[in-house]
Write an enzyme that holds these catalytic residues in place. Structure first.
Site, PDB file in Angstrom:
ATOM      1  N   ASP A  99      40.811  49.437  21.878  1.00  0.00           N
ATOM      2  CA  ASP A  99      41.794  50.509  21.820  1.00  0.00           C
ATOM      3  C   ASP A  99      41.927  50.950  20.362  1.00  0.00           C
ATOM      4  OD1 ASP A  99      43.290  48.621  20.568  1.00  0.00           O
ATOM      5  OD2 ASP A  99      44.845  48.502  22.093  1.00  0.00           O
ATOM      6  N   ASP A 273      42.138  48.484  32.434  1.00  0.00           N
ATOM      7  CA  ASP A 273      42.438  47.239  31.712  1.00  0.00           C
ATOM      8  C   ASP A 273      43.907  46.950  31.939  1.00  0.00           C
ATOM      9  OD1 ASP A 273      43.536  49.275  29.679  1.00  0.00           O
ATOM     10  OD2 ASP A 273      44.187  47.352  28.869  1.00  0.00           O
ATOM     11  N   CYS A 311      37.824  31.997  47.584  1.00  0.00           N
ATOM     12  CA  CYS A 311      37.552  32.205  46.152  1.00  0.00           C
ATOM     13  C   CYS A 311      36.735  31.036  45.629  1.00  0.00           C
ATOM     14  CB  CYS A 311      38.878  32.320  45.398  1.00  0.00           C
ATOM     15  SG  CYS A 311      38.686  32.534  43.620  1.00  0.00           S
ATOM     16  N   CYS A 313      36.336  30.301  42.381  1.00  0.00           N
ATOM     17  CA  CYS A 313      36.719  29.891  41.028  1.00  0.00           C
ATOM     18  C   CYS A 313      37.086  28.408  41.039  1.00  0.00           C
ATOM     19  CB  CYS A 313      37.876  30.751  40.515  1.00  0.00           C
ATOM     20  SG  CYS A 313      39.505  30.148  40.989  1.00  0.00           S
ATOM     21  N   CYS A 316      40.336  27.260  42.852  1.00  0.00           N
ATOM     22  CA  CYS A 316      40.314  27.286  44.317  1.00  0.00           C
ATOM     23  C   CYS A 316      39.267  26.355  44.911  1.00  0.00           C
ATOM     24  CB  CYS A 316      40.053  28.711  44.804  1.00  0.00           C
ATOM     25  SG  CYS A 316      41.352  29.860  44.333  1.00  0.00           S
ATOM     26  N   HIS A 342      41.419  32.118  37.912  1.00  0.00           N
ATOM     27  CA  HIS A 342      41.523  32.607  39.288  1.00  0.00           C
ATOM     28  C   HIS A 342      41.907  34.083  39.334  1.00  0.00           C
ATOM     29  CE1 HIS A 342      42.479  33.284  43.405  1.00  0.00           C
ATOM     30  NE2 HIS A 342      43.619  33.796  42.993  1.00  0.00           N
TER      31      HIS A 342
END
Lengths: 376, 376
Positions: A99, A273, A311, A313, A316, A342
């Site tokens: 930014d 974002d 999931c 990840c 999980c 996650h």
């Protein structure tokens, strides 16, 4: 080709499929290609909080955001340049969007003074004096080696009168022209203009026209998700997005919840974002296909089920809700680490599903199914 | 076979090589084999602080430690048992050693009252009342599914008079017999007795004799690294380790610096645990082959060199010292995460090098070279 110092061809965006206003595409940059719609995890100070770069990659993220304001104050843009640029510094060889610092100067710094040329302010870290202008912001982003440089704009504090919003937008448009003039193009790099104008369709249209006249590799919509509410945000997107060049990527800054992303994609946005998934992860709040939940809640204390069965990840696939609950109760760092992972994995999975739905022409049904599952 | 309830053959330790008193061997357990000498990362509350279980594995760790005191208070041993045991809870299928809670009761709890049967205390978390006895500590460790259970002992606060040290040791030996009687043996599991007696060789010898008469799968040396200094610790090891059964693993509790480990291995110790690498990592202190350094120090601010050129951890292989410095200055969680990872990787690399040196009969030269490099 958009005009800028140097004649290098900038980054491009290819549209691969459309459904209504929604677009699936491919952003092609010097640092790799990114399928869109895409969500950019926020790496404010050169790190996505609580994540290694490997972990960010493992979530499926293709591009990350970093903050000019934070990095110029610490460790300094020129220091990062000497160290080989932000990609090497943070171990992220993929695309990085920075930014411009305009938003953070208004929201974080102290004793800021705005003039027609730029902003003088004091650091929120140590009170040291600094100045940002369109030229300096652009130069800093160049030093950081940002794949996508953002124009330096004036971010008005809300609520503001229509006159103030209009004046701020027009100043931002003058600064956009100066940002563009200061931008040094390189192959596969780009600069995005930022549409301002609050929730006034006429001001937004004026802003779009000004930016398109200057010409950028992409266009961002700024000044939303600042408290106006989803309905007004969507109405502003409905009035603004169709005016933007169809062949350029569109980025909605600072947005948002899964439902915000879904609605904005349907209105033609390609890039997002937001600190939401990372910040929520640090405070025990998890995003899942069946809505959000707070892992600190006592009902998870003895639950052997995974946070989300679908999931992959580590939170999980390796642990129970009971373990995640325990980590937050015990204030163990692994709680924020796993839940940030996650949430970012969920956001990436959400965007993958949305892209696939657009490609297969079933975004409308997909959106209905997602929303139904979020609110059981 | 050491006597215990049930006739299951406990864990074993095979000696593979000796050099002087030093031993290289293999600990064989129900949850896998661990080459020794070995360092156990500390996972107090069921997590090695700032590390995922995958990251702990990636450092080369083969066994971790967890704390009975912390886990009994939160989330509770029976809850962990219901959730499938500590291995599943913390995603560590490998061997886990749990301490008995004796040390933490003395160092952390409030309003503790010692009697001949056990200790009544109040939780440092919420003031709730709890009681630990040899039987309850052993039962908790069984519920946690500890691969290695430790005897419940009385840990005297130092400084203490010789009479107090002797009385505490003798109480601990009575408790060791009760801990053993309460231990339910399972194939590949084991229980370690803890030698006490301060720095008095005669008390240490009496303690060893008592424990060996009871019979355990392994023996720990407790009550050291509590401020007595390295020379006195090593002298106590010199007097104690030779008395222990040669065919059983030996564990020096709560030790220590790389130099402590090196000296203790040379005196016949096989297993270690210490919060030092993890705690140091959270406070920017790094262990390397050329000594320790503090990444917060300004001299690292613009240093493009890796923390340690010969280390393949993410902190060293992906980042500069300047980046690590930046993370600690910016108080980013990734600083503790990366430096904890590095320190654990260094400790594991140190132990690998020591094992190889013993196997090749060059530990003495290796130790000289290590110490020379640590103090340039």
């Amino acid at each position: 080709m958009a005009g800028s110092r140097g004649s290098a061809p900038g980054l491009t965006w290819d549209c691969l499929a459309r459904e209504g206003a929604a677009r699936a595409g491919m952003l092609r940059t010097a640092h790799g290609d990114v399928p869109t719609p895409s969500f950019m995890p926020v790496g404010t100070a050169g790190t996505v909080k609580a994540m290694t770069a490997d972990a960010v990659r493992a979530t499926g993220a293709g591009i990350v955001l970093a903050n000019t304001y934070h990095l110029m104050l610490r460790p300094g843009a020129e220091r990062i340049a000497e160290l080989g640029g932000l990609h090497r510094f943070m171990d992220w060889p993929g695309p990085i969007l920075t930014d411009s610092g305009g938003f953070q100067v208004m929201s974080l710094s102290r004793l800021r003074t705005l003039d027609a040329d730029g902003v003088t302010f004091r650091s929120h870290l140590d009170g040291s004096a600094h100045r940002l202008t369109p030229e300096r912001s652009t130069e800093i982003q160049h030093a950081l080696d940002a794949t996508i440089t953002m124009c330096f704009d004036e971010c008005t504090r809300l609520p503001a009168t229509p006159d103030i919003v209009a004046a701020a937008m027009r100043l931002s448009m003058r600064w956009a022209a100066r940002s563009r003039a200061a931008f040094i193009g390189r192959p596969g790099y780009g600069q995005f203009g930022i549409v301002q104008g609050g929730t006034d369709p006429e001001l937004r249209a004026e802003s779009v026209a000004d930016l398109v006249a200057i010409g950028f590799e992409g266009y961002a919509i700024g000044g939303l998700a600042v408290g106006e509410g989803q309905a007004l945000m969507f109405a502003t997107l409905d009035a603004t997005a169709p005016l933007l060049p169809a062949e350029r990527p569109r980025y909605l800054m600072g947005v948002g919840t899964p439902d915000d992303l879904l609605g904005a994609v349907a209105r033609g946005i390609d890039l997002f974002d937001c600190v939401m998934p990372t910040r929520a992860g640090r405070t025990a709040r998890a995003f899942t296909a069946t809505g959000t939940l707070n892992l600190r809640n006592a009902r998870h204390a003895s639950d052997p089920a995974p946070l989300a069965a679908d999931c992959d990840c580590p939170a999980c696939s390796r642990h129970s809700r009971a373990y995640l609950h325990h980590l937050f109760r015990a204030e163990e760092m692994l709680g924020p680490m796993l839940l940030t992972w996650h949430n970012l994995a969920y956001y990436q999975s959400l965007m993958r599903g949305i892209r696939a739905a657009i490609v297969e022409g079933r975004l409308a049904e997909h959106a209905t199914a997602l929303r139904a599952a979020w609110s059981p």
